[in-house]
Structures are given as structure tokens and as C-alpha cells.
Design an enzyme around this catalytic site. Structure first.
Site, PDB file in Angstrom:
ATOM      1  CD  GLU A  32      -8.677  -9.356  -3.924  1.00 40.02           C
ATOM      2  OE1 GLU A  32      -7.527  -9.696  -3.582  1.00 40.02           O
ATOM      3  OE2 GLU A  32      -9.571  -9.108  -3.091  1.00 40.02           O
ATOM      4  CG  ASN A  39      -3.523  -2.483   6.883  1.00 43.39           C
ATOM      5  OD1 ASN A  39      -3.378  -2.079   5.737  1.00 43.39           O
ATOM      6  ND2 ASN A  39      -4.568  -3.200   7.250  1.00 43.39           N
ATOM      7  NE  ARG A  77      -2.255  -5.968   6.939  1.00 41.47           N
ATOM      8  CZ  ARG A  77      -3.439  -6.489   6.636  1.00 41.47           C
ATOM      9  NH1 ARG A  77      -3.953  -7.445   7.394  1.00 41.47           N
ATOM     10  NH2 ARG A  77      -4.105  -6.079   5.584  1.00 41.47           N
ATOM     11  CE  LYS A 102      -3.910  -2.301   2.259  1.00 40.45           C
ATOM     12  NZ  LYS A 102      -4.859  -2.267   3.393  1.00 40.45           N
ATOM     13  CE1 TYR A 156      -9.409  -3.105   0.442  1.00 35.30           C
ATOM     14  CE2 TYR A 156      -8.541  -1.214  -0.751  1.00 35.30           C
ATOM     15  CZ  TYR A 156      -8.344  -2.328   0.050  1.00 35.30           C
ATOM     16  OH  TYR A 156      -7.068  -2.664   0.460  1.00 35.30           O
ATOM     17  CG  HIS A 208      -5.254  -6.419  -0.425  1.00 31.66           C
ATOM     18  ND1 HIS A 208      -6.477  -6.491   0.191  1.00 31.66           N
ATOM     19  CD2 HIS A 208      -5.305  -7.301  -1.476  1.00 31.66           C
ATOM     20  CE1 HIS A 208      -7.245  -7.353  -0.461  1.00 31.66           C
ATOM     21  NE2 HIS A 208      -6.551  -7.867  -1.478  1.00 31.66           N
ATOM     22  CB  THR A 243      -7.084  -5.888   9.863  1.00 32.94           C
ATOM     23  OG1 THR A 243      -7.638  -7.049   9.239  1.00 32.94           O
ATOM     24  CG2 THR A 243      -7.429  -4.651   9.061  1.00 32.94           C
ATOM     25  CG  PHE A 274     -13.144   1.557   7.323  1.00 32.85           C
ATOM     26  CD1 PHE A 274     -12.652   0.974   6.160  1.00 32.85           C
ATOM     27  CD2 PHE A 274     -13.767   0.746   8.258  1.00 32.85           C
ATOM     28  CE1 PHE A 274     -12.782  -0.390   5.934  1.00 32.85           C
ATOM     29  CE2 PHE A 274     -13.899  -0.626   8.040  1.00 32.85           C
ATOM     30  CZ  PHE A 274     -13.399  -1.190   6.868  1.00 32.85           C
TER      31      PHE A 274
HETATM   32  P1  GDP Z   1      -7.788  -7.116   5.647  1.00 31.45           P
HETATM   33  O1  GDP Z   1      -8.394  -8.265   4.886  1.00 31.45           O
HETATM   34  O2  GDP Z   1      -6.924  -7.567   6.801  1.00 31.45           O
HETATM   35  O3  GDP Z   1      -7.056  -6.141   4.760  1.00 31.45           O
HETATM   36  O4  GDP Z   1      -8.977  -6.319   6.347  1.00 31.45           O
HETATM   37  P2  GDP Z   1     -10.450  -5.880   5.854  1.00 31.45           P
HETATM   38  O5  GDP Z   1     -10.814  -6.614   4.571  1.00 31.45           O
HETATM   39  O6  GDP Z   1     -11.355  -6.004   7.008  1.00 31.45           O
HETATM   40  O7  GDP Z   1     -10.298  -4.321   5.535  1.00 31.45           O
HETATM   41  C1  GDP Z   1      -9.731  -3.870   4.324  1.00 31.45           C
HETATM   42  C2  GDP Z   1      -8.846  -2.687   4.632  1.00 31.45           C
HETATM   43  O8  GDP Z   1      -9.637  -1.613   5.116  1.00 31.45           O
HETATM   44  C3  GDP Z   1      -7.804  -2.925   5.728  1.00 31.45           C
HETATM   45  O9  GDP Z   1      -6.645  -3.594   5.278  1.00 31.45           O
HETATM   46  C4  GDP Z   1      -7.519  -1.496   6.185  1.00 31.45           C
HETATM   47  O10 GDP Z   1      -6.604  -0.820   5.304  1.00 31.45           O
HETATM   48  C5  GDP Z   1      -8.891  -0.842   6.058  1.00 31.45           C
HETATM   49  N1  GDP Z   1      -9.596  -0.853   7.338  1.00 31.45           N
HETATM   50  C6  GDP Z   1     -10.161  -1.905   7.993  1.00 31.45           C
HETATM   51  N2  GDP Z   1     -10.715  -1.527   9.158  1.00 31.45           N
HETATM   52  C7  GDP Z   1     -10.490  -0.185   9.250  1.00 31.45           C
HETATM   53  C8  GDP Z   1     -10.823   0.802  10.232  1.00 31.45           C
HETATM   54  O11 GDP Z   1     -11.452   0.520  11.267  1.00 31.45           O
HETATM   55  N3  GDP Z   1     -10.414   2.089   9.964  1.00 31.45           N
HETATM   56  C9  GDP Z   1      -9.730   2.418   8.816  1.00 31.45           C
HETATM   57  N4  GDP Z   1      -9.350   3.702   8.616  1.00 31.45           N
HETATM   58  N5  GDP Z   1      -9.397   1.521   7.877  1.00 31.45           N
HETATM   59  C10 GDP Z   1      -9.770   0.233   8.097  1.00 31.45           C
END
Ligand code: GDP
Length: 143
Positions: free
Chosen positions: A128, A114, A104, A11, A51, A117, A93, A59
Site C-alpha cells: 500500500e 469509518n 473510529r 477517508k 480495494y 484505513h 471497522t 459493498f
Molecule cells: P478495515 O480493515 O477495518 O478497514 O475493514 P475491511 O478491510 O473489512 O473493509 C474495508 C472497508 O470497507 C472498511 O473500512 C469500510 O469502509 C468498508 N466496509 C466494510 N464492511 C462494510 C459494510 O458492511 N458496508 C459498507 N458500506 N462498507 C463496508
């Protein structure tokens, strides 16, 4: 153990901090192989589509803003159980909750920024990969 392909993004926070090589080295050290990789700058539309599953989350706007804030490195990774093993290598995450030794935990800045992805299922990995790479960009790198 099944050979799989998964999709990875370094990222904007990772690219900005000049740690692409360090991250790809960790991926290779884990036994995964980089089948294809390129730097790109996502458009707002690309980020929103990528996304889309999170479009109702509070968010979502912040996430799309962040993912388009600078270049990213998209890659296709191959290996045994690549989807699950890459998720394990990335860590949770929220970097503050990620296990020691994960990418991470080492490099992530916050739950949003973070650094990485990785696809969550084999089905999403295929979607993807096809979203960012054409068939001619995908080589059999083990040959
Ligand atoms: P991942 O599969 O571990 O990447 O997590 P998710 O699919 O739940 O979320 C996708 C992405 O959204 C994450 O990698 C973060 O960059 C972002 N994200 C998830 N939760 C939050 C949050 O609570 N706040 C913010 N700002 N970004 C979030």
C-alpha cells in the site's frame, strides 16, 4: 518490539469535516511518527485497485464510490509494531463496535464512513505504501 511502517488513509468523511489535524495529533500522541503525508483525490480506478481484495463483496461499489467522493489524506506511519498498534488506535471497522478512545469510536460515522484505513499486515503495508508513495517521498523522519 520491531520498528515498522504502515499505511494510513484519512477517508473523505474525515477530510470533509476538517479533522485532519485532530487525527494526526492522535497518531503522534500514540507514539507513531508521520514519515510522509499528502492530500489526494483517488480516481475510480485507483480505489478499485486498492480495494481489489473486496471486489466480490456486496459493498464494493458503495466503498469505491465513497472513497472517490472527495479528497483523502494518505500517510506513511512509522513506529514500534506500527501495523498492529495503528490498527488498535483506529478501532473496529464498525465505529459503533470500536473501543472507547479509538479514532473510529470518536470520529467514525458508520461502517462504511469509518474515517480511517490502516494496513492489516506488514506485507500489505509495504504494498500500500508503494502504491501511493515513491521512494523519494519517504524520508527518515527520526534523523
Ligand atoms: P478495515 O480493515 O477495518 O478497514 O475493514 P475491511 O478491510 O473489512 O473493509 C474495508 C472497508 O470497507 C472498511 O473500512 C469500510 O469502509 C468498508 N466496509 C466494510 N464492511 C462494510 C459494510 O458492511 N458496508 C459498507 N458500506 N462498507 C463496508
Amino acid at each position: 518490539m520491531i520498528m515498522e511502517r504502515t499505511f494510513s488513509i484519512i477517508k473523505p468523511d474525515g477530510v470533509k469535516r476538517n479533522i485532519i489535524g485532530k487525527i494526526l495529533a492522535k497518531i503522534e500522541e500514540s507514539g507513531l511518527r508521520v514519515v510522509a503525508t499528502k492530500t489526494m483525490h483517488m480516481s475510480r480506478r485507483e480505489a478499485e485497485q486498492f480495494y481489489a481484495v473486496h471486489s466480490a463483496r456486496p459493498f464494493f461499489g458503495e466503498l469505491c464510490e465513497y472513497m472517490t467522493s472527495g479528497p483523502v489524506v494518505v500517510s506513511v506511519l512509522e513506529g514500534k509494531n506500527a501495523v498492529a498498534s495503528y490498527r488498535e488506535l483506529m478501532g473496529a471497522t464498525d465505529p459503533s463496535k470500536a473501543s472507547k478512545g479509538t479514532i473510529r469510536a470518536e470520529f467514525g460515522l458508520s461502517i462504511g464512513e469509518n474515517t480511517m484505513h490502516g494496513s492489516d499486515t506488514l506485507e500489505n503495508a509495504a504494498i500500500e505504501v508503494a502504491y501511493f508513495f515513491s521512494g523519494t517521498e519517504l524520508v527518515n523522519s527520526a534523523k
